[in-house]
Design a protein around this motif. Structure first.
Motif, short mmCIF file in Angstrom:
data_model
loop_
_atom_site.label_atom_id
_atom_site.label_comp_id
_atom_site.label_asym_id
_atom_site.label_seq_id
_atom_site.Cartn_x
_atom_site.Cartn_y
_atom_site.Cartn_z
N SER A 1 23.97 -11.90 -6.90
CA SER A 1 22.52 -12.10 -6.86
C SER A 1 22.10 -13.09 -5.78
CB SER A 1 22.02 -12.59 -8.22
OG SER A 1 22.61 -13.85 -8.54
N LEU A 2 23.07 -13.78 -5.19
CA LEU A 2 22.76 -14.77 -4.15
C LEU A 2 22.92 -14.20 -2.75
CD1 LEU A 2 24.56 -17.92 -5.62
CD2 LEU A 2 22.28 -17.03 -6.13
N SER A 3 23.02 -12.88 -2.62
CA SER A 3 23.32 -12.28 -1.33
C SER A 3 22.18 -12.38 -0.34
CB SER A 3 23.71 -10.81 -1.52
OG SER A 3 22.63 -10.08 -2.10
N HIS A 4 20.99 -12.85 -0.79
CA HIS A 4 19.86 -12.93 0.13
C HIS A 4 20.04 -14.04 1.16
CE1 HIS A 4 19.08 -15.67 -3.21
NE2 HIS A 4 18.28 -16.35 -2.42
N ARG A 5 20.93 -14.99 0.90
CA ARG A 5 21.23 -16.02 1.90
C ARG A 5 22.53 -16.70 1.54
NH1 ARG A 5 20.25 -21.35 0.74
NH2 ARG A 5 19.00 -21.92 -1.10
N ALA A 6 23.03 -17.52 2.45
CA ALA A 6 24.30 -18.20 2.22
C ALA A 6 24.09 -19.48 1.44
CB ALA A 6 24.98 -18.51 3.56
N TYR A 7 24.91 -19.69 0.43
CA TYR A 7 24.87 -20.90 -0.38
C TYR A 7 26.17 -21.67 -0.16
CZ TYR A 7 20.78 -19.30 -3.02
OH TYR A 7 19.52 -18.90 -3.38
#
Length: 555
Positions: free
Chosen positions: A248-254
């Motif tokens: 679910s965090l694929s929209h940006r790099a964490y």
């Protein structure tokens, strides 16, 4: 007559040099059901109280670690000092000013030794120090990394092997039997793996020391076998045994600020900046895998990567009591809607998006830039030549000095009016590191721990305390303790005026060391009350008050 089973028998027979973190706590879990023993577990955790404040540092303390037996506590930080303390008498045994030129990020004892210490810094140097031979070893630096070195790892019962990771994308392994220092620049020695993108942290399995967990800048954690890392000429291809991220965090790099293996080596805990803490299992069983392939996740990002949020030095507006728990639904929507620095960040991002201004700056450069800054500016100029609009990407770094209290993941959404333009601005941080074979199913999320906040610092440790509890620092200045299996918050400790970064349970005793932005190290131990079986009602009220105040601040 000795007790036949249970907690007190394990206390009686507890070995002095036991490495099983908090076995004392684990032992209360007998063969009976978990429900019947969880109250006993929780009782000791909820009795934790401040035992001593060790005021020996002149700056933020970025690292605390115990020696093998737990008889010594090593701390280091922004003052570049290495301090060794007796945790039972609270006396300083060593206070040594190192030759590091930048903040110390990590410092550890070498296994089986109380006089050999290693440390790494924001300058990238790794120090190999013998406290009994200071004059001979104070310059024993490995200058192999070309960027900040974030984490050091050692191997149990192996005092001559060191592993390090850095923003330069390499994980290096040093054998102190063959070399005690290295001054080559650039250096291509000691490279275990070149990931091609920044590596924020690593971890070694306590059960399988050949198993290495690597957290990279693409939000991915890969588990690899150190024995199988072989190079074929200039090329290296590494088979990934396990891979996991949060789809679910694929929209940006964490950025992953912390990795920790469970005591039995079967699970891995990952703390994501600006996000939550996740538990993953290391099982080949399909029930523990998703249908998503790691390669597909990396090759098909939904949006471009994040961009740096701009802050003034010393800006701690959203830490301490003003910090909001990350689980609040409205937090992320409201987080950028208030505060002077948020507005200033947007203005400056808009300004620097102007090609005309960038052109003027680049036509009249200063002459006193460092080589690193000059190289970054040249890369920017090459990008400007290719496109009409330029947004400074996250992986272009023109900062010369790092601080553990700065944060790479404070972001501002790009202000470009064109979605197509943003797509064109995608940078290499989302490209799959060619060294890894990522055609492997992602491990599924086993547990998720919420309530804390991990946003403001480069390092926010999350770790296991025994088999039953998860602990983490937070930007609100508290230590959070969760039940590992129910994900329930069972304890809060107010451990810093601003941010708690480091948490280290004692190897065998009910003793906890914490540190953060405050210039001290705090020791915590249970304060037993024979007239009370549990303080849970008091803690429940405390927790409700904390969440109530947090929700009021979001309205």
């Amino acid at each position: 007559m000795l007790p036949s089973d249970g907690f007190f028998r394990n206390v009686y027979f507890q070995p002095y040099n036991d490495r099983g973190s908090a076995r004392v706590i684990n032992s209360s879990k007998s063969k009976s059901s978990y429900a019947s023993t969880s109250t006993t577990h929780k009782y000791f955790v909820q009795q934790l109280d401040l035992e001593k404040v060790l005021k020996f540092h002149q700056g933020s303390v970025n690292s605390v670690n115990w020696n093998d037996s737990g008889s010594l506590l090593l701390s280091a930080g922004d003052d570049k000092h290495i301090v060794i303390t007796n945790p039972f008498t609270y006396k300083i045994l060593v206070d040594y000013k190192t030759q590091h030129t930048a903040n110390i990020f990590c410092a550890k004892f070498l296994p089986t030794s109380d006089n050999r210490v290693i440390s790494c810094s924001a300058g990238g140097a790794v120090l190999n120090l013998d406290l009994e031979r200071l004059n001979e070893t104070e310059q024993n630096f490995f200058y192999c990394h070309s960027a900040p070195c974030f984490k050091l790892e050692t191997i149990h019962d192996e005092p001559n092997i060191i592993l390090s990771c850095s923003e330069d994308g390499t994980v290096r392994q040093y054998d102190l039997r063959t070399s005690v220092k290295c001054t080559k620049q650039p250096c291509y020695d000691n490279i275990l793996v070149d990931c091609g993108i920044p590596v924020s942290t690593i971890a070694i399995s306590p059960v399988k020391p050949y198993q290495l967990a690597i957290a990279t800048g693409d939000s991915m954690v890969r588990i690899v076998d150190r024995r199988k890392m072989m190079k074929n000429g200039l090329f290296q291809k590494i088979e990934t045994e396990f891979a996991f991220t949060v789809p679910s965090l694929s929209h940006r790099a964490y950025r992953i600020s912390s990795l920790a293996y469970s005591p039995d080596g079967r699970d891995v805990l990952a703390s994501y900046s600006n996000e939550e803490i996740y538990l993953f299992s290391l099982h080949k069983n399909p029930n523990f895998c998703t249908d998503n392939c790691a390669n597909d996740f990396l090759e098909n990002p939904q949006n471009p990567p994040p961009y740096r949020r701009i802050r003034l030095k010393g800006d701690l507006e959203d830490t301490g009591p003003n910090a909001l728990p990350s689980f609040e639904d409205g937090y992320r929507r409201r987080a950028f809607s208030y505060g002077l620095m948020d507005q200033l960040s947007r203005i400056l991002i808009d300004v620097f998006n102007s090609p005309l201004l960038i052109s003027i700056v680049m036509q009249h450069p200063r002459t006193d830039y460092s080589p690193e800054v000059t190289a970054s500016l040249r890369r920017i100029m090459r990008e400007i030549d290719k496109q009409d609009e330029f947004i400074v990407p996250r992986n272009i770094n023109i900062m010369e000095n790092y601080s553990a209290n700065s944060n790479e993941n404070d972001i501002v959404t790009p202000t470009s009016n064109s979605n197509n333009q943003r797509d064109e601005n995608k940078v290499n941080i989302y490209k799959k590191p060619p060294v890894f074979d990522d055609f492997i199913k992602l491990q599924s999320i086993k547990k998720r721990y919420t309530g804390h906040r991990n946003s403001r610092t480069l390092f926010k440790q999350a770790t296991f305390w025994g088999n039953d509890f998860i602990m983490s620092g937070s930007d609100c200045g508290h230590v959070f303790v969760w039940d590992r299996y129910t994900c329930e918050i069972v304890m809060l400790l107010e451990a810093d005026k601003r941010v708690v970064n480091c948490i280290q349970p004692h190897p065998s005793r009910l003793l906890l060391a914490t540190s953060g932005i405050d210039h001290n190290v705090k020791l915590w131990s249970p304060k037993f009350d024979i007239h009370s079986i549990s303080q849970e009602p008091f803690f429940t009220e405390q927790l409700n008050n904390y969440y109530g105040l947090s929700r009021e601040r979001t309205l």
